[in-house]
Write a protein that holds these residues in place. Structure first.
Motif, PDB file in Angstrom:
ATOM      1  N   VAL A 236      22.120 -53.918 -21.268  1.00  9.53           N
ATOM      2  CA  VAL A 236      22.377 -55.088 -22.115  1.00  9.53           C
ATOM      3  C   VAL A 236      23.872 -55.308 -22.336  1.00  9.53           C
ATOM      4  O   VAL A 236      24.388 -56.398 -22.097  1.00  9.53           O
ATOM      5  N   LEU A 237      24.556 -54.266 -22.801  1.00  6.34           N
ATOM      6  CA  LEU A 237      25.988 -54.418 -23.087  1.00  6.34           C
ATOM      7  C   LEU A 237      26.671 -53.058 -23.158  1.00  6.34           C
ATOM      8  O   LEU A 237      26.014 -52.019 -23.145  1.00  6.34           O
ATOM      9  N   ILE A 238      27.997 -53.089 -23.230  1.00  4.81           N
ATOM     10  CA  ILE A 238      28.793 -51.877 -23.418  1.00  4.81           C
ATOM     11  C   ILE A 238      29.644 -52.082 -24.665  1.00  4.81           C
ATOM     12  O   ILE A 238      30.375 -53.076 -24.781  1.00  4.81           O
TER      13      ILE A 238
ATOM     14  N   ASP B 136      34.649 -55.256 -15.901  1.00  7.05           N
ATOM     15  CA  ASP B 136      34.198 -55.004 -14.530  1.00  7.05           C
ATOM     16  C   ASP B 136      32.964 -54.099 -14.523  1.00  7.05           C
ATOM     17  O   ASP B 136      32.037 -54.297 -13.727  1.00  7.05           O
ATOM     18  N   ALA B 137      32.974 -53.096 -15.399  1.00  9.38           N
ATOM     19  CA  ALA B 137      31.853 -52.157 -15.484  1.00  9.38           C
ATOM     20  C   ALA B 137      30.575 -52.888 -15.905  1.00  9.38           C
ATOM     21  O   ALA B 137      29.499 -52.662 -15.337  1.00  9.38           O
ATOM     22  N   ALA B 138      30.692 -53.767 -16.918  1.00  7.74           N
ATOM     23  CA  ALA B 138      29.529 -54.528 -17.382  1.00  7.74           C
ATOM     24  C   ALA B 138      28.987 -55.409 -16.260  1.00  7.74           C
ATOM     25  O   ALA B 138      27.774 -55.500 -16.053  1.00  7.74           O
TER      26      ALA B 138
ATOM     27  N   SER C 276      27.230 -58.469 -21.599  1.00  9.49           N
ATOM     28  CA  SER C 276      28.349 -58.516 -22.541  1.00  9.49           C
ATOM     29  C   SER C 276      29.069 -57.182 -22.698  1.00  9.49           C
ATOM     30  O   SER C 276      28.514 -56.127 -22.373  1.00  9.49           O
ATOM     31  N   ILE C 277      30.280 -57.275 -23.215  1.00  7.30           N
ATOM     32  CA  ILE C 277      30.938 -56.113 -23.798  1.00  7.30           C
ATOM     33  C   ILE C 277      31.153 -56.446 -25.275  1.00  7.30           C
ATOM     34  O   ILE C 277      31.331 -57.607 -25.638  1.00  7.30           O
TER      35      ILE C 277
END
Length: 337
Positions: A124-126, A154-156, A163-164
């Motif tokens: 979902v998110l970080i 970039d990771a997300a 999202s982040i």
């Protein structure tokens, strides 16, 4: 056969009683069918939102070495969640200490993505922490923070997370904070837009917990991928000794008002919880009132379980929060229909 008035009366009485009994049985049957239908509707009801697990709920077993953060997807699946919300800090230190941080980061992401697919949970998110002050009044410091956050955008994108979540710390002077926060958030959101990732601000203390000011910043950024992540419990504006964490809160923004102000811009929601009574109700937060605010805003996305209490184990607290969300969310969904 001679039909007398007495016989006519007797036949009429029998017919009346027969029709009465049949009618009662028919009404009883109809009532039973209605009751079954209503019971079925209540039993089949589901919350108006989806459930995700915030990794911070597991911080105690992770810090104690009892749970490897790489196994987060497996744990969430085991506990019945369909979505997961990562905490960057559980991976960042190991990545920074690696001989080649970029390679280490990719290795972590490859593993997390594979595990999320194996255990059928949605990334979902970080939640990003420790990457600098996006609302710093110092331009160089603010720009460095933006650069630090880009790798997590970039990771997300790689994980398929929408999202982040960022913090918006900086100046404690409202107008200065608004200006700096808008500039830092806009710069990061412009980069994230290219990756199809949202940048969400959580009420996480100090001026970021002043929902009215935060909404002004979101409006000033004025980008579709820039929004909020309302947390049910993080509305402390000031703590004793000017501390950011741990110290006693001495000034708090009205939480229900804050959630209501943030919800029109929300792309994720964090269900904070601390303590429960014997009936399973959260003792510090009115979940029914809060979830009605969430529902009235038209939100149907993920609500993340984020247990921070001490009286229950991490797993017990997560389960208690999850059960409460399902109960209240289902009731509100049934009443709304």
């Amino acid at each position: 056969m001679k039909i007398t008035p007495t016989k006519i009366f007797s036949l009429s009485l029998i017919l009346f009683l027969f029709l009465g009994i049949y009618s009662c049985k028919d009404q009883k049957s109809e009532k039973e069918n209605t009751d079954i239908s209503e019971t079925k509707t209540e039993a089949d009801a589901e919350p108006f939102f989806k459930l995700s697990l915030a990794q911070w709920s597991l911080n105690r077993p992770i810090f104690a070495g009892e749970l490897d953060p790489m196994d987060f997807a497996e744990k969430a699946n085991e506990m019945g969640f369909e979505g997961i919300e990562y905490v960057s800090a559980f991976y960042a230190e190991k990545i920074k200490k690696a001989e080649n941080p970029e390679e280490a980061m990719q290795k972590v992401l490859d593993t997390l993505k594979a595990k999320s697919e194996e255990f059928n949970v949605e990334n979902v998110l970080i939640m990003i922490d420790g990457e600098g002050e996006l609302a710093s009044p110092d331009k160089a410091e603010r720009e460095e923070a933006v650069e630090n956050h880009k790798k997590w955008v970039d990771a997300a994108s790689f994980l398929g997370a929408h999202s982040i979540r960022v913090n918006l710390f900086g100046s404690e002077e409202p107008e200065e904070w608004k200006t700096s926060a808008t500039e830092g958030l806009k710069a990061l959101s412009e980069y994230a837009a290219e990756k199809n990732v949202n940048v969400l601000v959580e009420n996480h203390g100090y001026l970021s917990s002043n929902a009215e000011l935060l909404v002004e910043v979101i409006k000033d950024v004025n980008m579709e991928n820039c929004g909020t992540l309302p947390d049910f419990g993080n509305f402390c504006l000031k703590r004793e000794g000017g501390e950011r964490w741990e110290a006693k809160c001495i000034e708090e923004y009205p939480k229900y008002q804050g959630i209501k102000e943030m919800m029109p811009y929300a792309k994720a929601v964090s269900a904070k919880s601390y303590a429960f009574n014997e009936e399973g109700e959260e003792t510090t937060l009115d979940y029914k009132r809060i979830l009605k605010i969430v529902q009235d805003a038209g939100y149907t996305g993920f609500v993340g379980v984020e247990y921070e209490g001490e009286n229950l184990s991490a797993e017990e607290g997560i389960e208690a929060t999850k059960e409460l969300l399902i109960e209240v969310g289902s009731e509100l969904n049934t009443n709304n229909n």
